[in-house]
Write an enzyme that holds these catalytic residues in place. Structure first.
Site, PDB file in Angstrom:
ATOM      1  N   GLU A   1       1.054  -1.156   0.159  1.00 58.71           N
ATOM      2  CA  GLU A   1       0.113   0.070   0.024  1.00 58.71           C
ATOM      3  C   GLU A   1       0.990   1.266   0.028  1.00 58.71           C
ATOM      4  OE1 GLU A   1      -3.399   0.971   2.869  1.00 58.71           O
ATOM      5  OE2 GLU A   1      -3.825  -0.799   1.856  1.00 58.71           O
TER       6      GLU A   1
ATOM      7  N   ASP B   1     -10.058   0.609  -0.869  1.00 60.06           N
ATOM      8  CA  ASP B   1      -9.243   1.585   0.327  1.00 60.06           C
ATOM      9  C   ASP B   1     -10.540   2.359   1.130  1.00 60.06           C
ATOM     10  OD1 ASP B   1      -6.647   2.012   1.625  1.00 60.06           O
ATOM     11  OD2 ASP B   1      -7.171   4.112   1.035  1.00 60.06           O
TER      12      ASP B   1
ATOM     13  N   PHE C   1     -16.194  -4.368  11.777  1.00 56.98           N
ATOM     14  CA  PHE C   1     -14.869  -4.321  12.099  1.00 56.98           C
ATOM     15  C   PHE C   1     -14.207  -2.958  12.315  1.00 56.98           C
ATOM     16  CE2 PHE C   1     -15.376  -4.192   7.516  1.00 56.98           C
ATOM     17  CZ  PHE C   1     -14.576  -3.202   7.184  1.00 56.98           C
TER      18      PHE C   1
ATOM     19  N   LYS D   1     -25.310  -2.647   7.412  1.00 55.56           N
ATOM     20  CA  LYS D   1     -24.280  -1.602   7.149  1.00 55.56           C
ATOM     21  C   LYS D   1     -24.400  -1.285   5.616  1.00 55.56           C
ATOM     22  CE  LYS D   1     -19.230  -1.251   7.548  1.00 55.56           C
ATOM     23  NZ  LYS D   1     -18.229  -1.901   7.831  1.00 55.56           N
TER      24      LYS D   1
ATOM     25  N   HIS E   1     -20.306   3.631   3.253  1.00 54.86           N
ATOM     26  CA  HIS E   1     -19.414   4.028   2.092  1.00 54.86           C
ATOM     27  C   HIS E   1     -19.154   3.026   1.259  1.00 54.86           C
ATOM     28  CE1 HIS E   1     -17.641   2.065   5.511  1.00 54.86           C
ATOM     29  NE2 HIS E   1     -16.482   1.977   5.249  1.00 54.86           N
TER      30      HIS E   1
HETATM   31  P1  ITT Z   1      -6.728  -4.318   3.079  1.00 52.68           P
HETATM   32  O1  ITT Z   1      -5.862  -3.330   2.913  1.00 52.68           O
HETATM   33  O2  ITT Z   1      -5.953  -5.538   2.986  1.00 52.68           O
HETATM   34  O3  ITT Z   1      -8.068  -4.491   2.261  1.00 52.68           O
HETATM   35  P2  ITT Z   1      -7.365  -2.846   5.481  1.00 52.68           P
HETATM   36  O4  ITT Z   1      -7.950  -3.408   6.851  1.00 52.68           O
HETATM   37  O5  ITT Z   1      -5.799  -2.530   5.956  1.00 52.68           O
HETATM   38  O6  ITT Z   1      -7.287  -4.326   4.562  1.00 52.68           O
HETATM   39  P3  ITT Z   1      -8.065  -0.460   4.592  1.00 52.68           P
HETATM   40  O7  ITT Z   1      -6.519   0.052   4.567  1.00 52.68           O
HETATM   41  O8  ITT Z   1      -8.904  -0.046   3.516  1.00 52.68           O
HETATM   42  O9  ITT Z   1      -7.978  -2.074   4.844  1.00 52.68           O
HETATM   43  O10 ITT Z   1      -8.565   0.037   5.981  1.00 52.68           O
HETATM   44  C1  ITT Z   1      -8.158   1.143   6.684  1.00 52.68           C
HETATM   45  C2  ITT Z   1      -8.616   0.962   8.079  1.00 52.68           C
HETATM   46  O11 ITT Z   1      -9.996   1.421   8.110  1.00 52.68           O
HETATM   47  C3  ITT Z   1      -8.088  -0.010   8.658  1.00 52.68           C
HETATM   48  O12 ITT Z   1      -7.915   0.080  10.180  1.00 52.68           O
HETATM   49  C4  ITT Z   1      -9.737  -0.701   8.817  1.00 52.68           C
HETATM   50  O13 ITT Z   1     -10.097  -1.512  10.048  1.00 52.68           O
HETATM   51  C5  ITT Z   1     -10.621   0.535   8.628  1.00 52.68           C
HETATM   52  N1  ITT Z   1     -12.053   0.352   8.118  1.00 52.68           N
HETATM   53  C6  ITT Z   1     -12.023   0.295   6.789  1.00 52.68           C
HETATM   54  N2  ITT Z   1     -13.231  -0.095   6.334  1.00 52.68           N
HETATM   55  C7  ITT Z   1     -14.080   0.122   7.488  1.00 52.68           C
HETATM   56  C8  ITT Z   1     -15.353  -0.004   7.889  1.00 52.68           C
HETATM   57  O14 ITT Z   1     -16.454  -0.196   6.886  1.00 52.68           O
HETATM   58  N3  ITT Z   1     -15.991   0.015   8.950  1.00 52.68           N
HETATM   59  C9  ITT Z   1     -14.813   0.446  10.037  1.00 52.68           C
HETATM   60  N4  ITT Z   1     -13.577   0.528   9.744  1.00 52.68           N
HETATM   61  C10 ITT Z   1     -13.218   0.388   8.604  1.00 52.68           C
END
Ligand code: ITT
Length: 215
Positions: free
Chosen positions: A31, A60, A172, A193, A198
């Protein structure tokens, strides 16, 4: 078959509601560090496509606190790992900075070009918010296409909310502290949800576009 590339099972649970034929690929694509989620998602999709060599989707997402100029935004993952969700929530409440947004950019890459011309990404529900200039009125097709990089198609979604004390067991990440319409996202089933979230919005526009794209 379409591959959803992520290390986050929660994303898969939500994506499965929109995409009939999708396989989860647990690959931690590199990333890049950038202020724009569009750039991060686009580069992620390219890296994932190179790894999987089949049509891929990545997404993302992040939490944007209005009173903190959008923090943690693109750094949401790092901040979750370091500060932690509960402390982010406490900080926001203590500083009376509880107005927030969740944002998500879904990026698709299959190695081929797209006939569609660039079009605005859901500017309606994001206009005037705390977003980077790069994200406002952004084009759906990534700029790097013009430079000969692998073409990527982007779909954005966002949802407003309020930071509250943690509630709920589902979802999560930041879901337990993010309240929308009286419930935190961790108090909603994946379907509930998705209906407001989003990611749900971004996935819905992706699914609509992908119907005509699918070979
Ligand atoms: P990948 O990159 O492998 O897909 P990730 O969990 O690292 O998994 P992101 O970089 O998109 O995914 O997530 C950034 C942060 O935002 C991370 O701490 C997630 O737990 C949080 N996040 C992402 N989508 C969310 C959601 O729908 N609800 C709550 N927190 C979320």
């Amino acid at each position: 078959m379409l591959r959803y590339v992520t290390t986050n099972e929660g994303k898969i649970r939500e994506a499965e509601e929109y995409l009939e034929e999708v396989a989860a690929v647990d690959y931690d694509y590199p990333e890049i560090q950038a202020d724009s989620m569009r750039t991060i998602a686009a580069e992620g999709a390219r890296a994932a496509y190179r790894h999987v060599e089949a049509p891929v989707v990545v997404d993302d997402a992040g939490l944007f606190l209005e009173g903190f100029d959008g923090f943690p935004g693109p750094y949401s993952s790092y901040v979750e790992d370091t500060l932690g969700v509960e402390r982010v929530g406490r900080l926001a409440r203590e500083e009376d900075a509880t107005r927030a947004w969740f944002r998500c950019v879904v990026a698709y890459c299959d190695g081929d070009g797209f006939e569609a011309t660039p079009e605005p990404v859901d500017t309606d529900d994001r206009r005037g918010r705390n977003l980077s200039a790069d994200d406002r009125g952004a084009a759906a097709t990534d700029d790097a296409v013009a430079e000969g990089a692998l073409p990527v198609r982007l779909f954005a979604g966002s949802v407003p909310g309020r930071i509250v004390e943690p509630r709920g067991e589902d979802g999560f990440g930041y879901d337990p502290i993010f309240e929308h319409d009286g419930r935190t996202m961790a108090e909603m089933s994946p379907a509930e949800k998705n209906a407001v979230s989003h990611r749900g919005r971004a996935l819905a526009s992706f699914a609509e576009w992908f119907v005509d794209r699918e070979p």
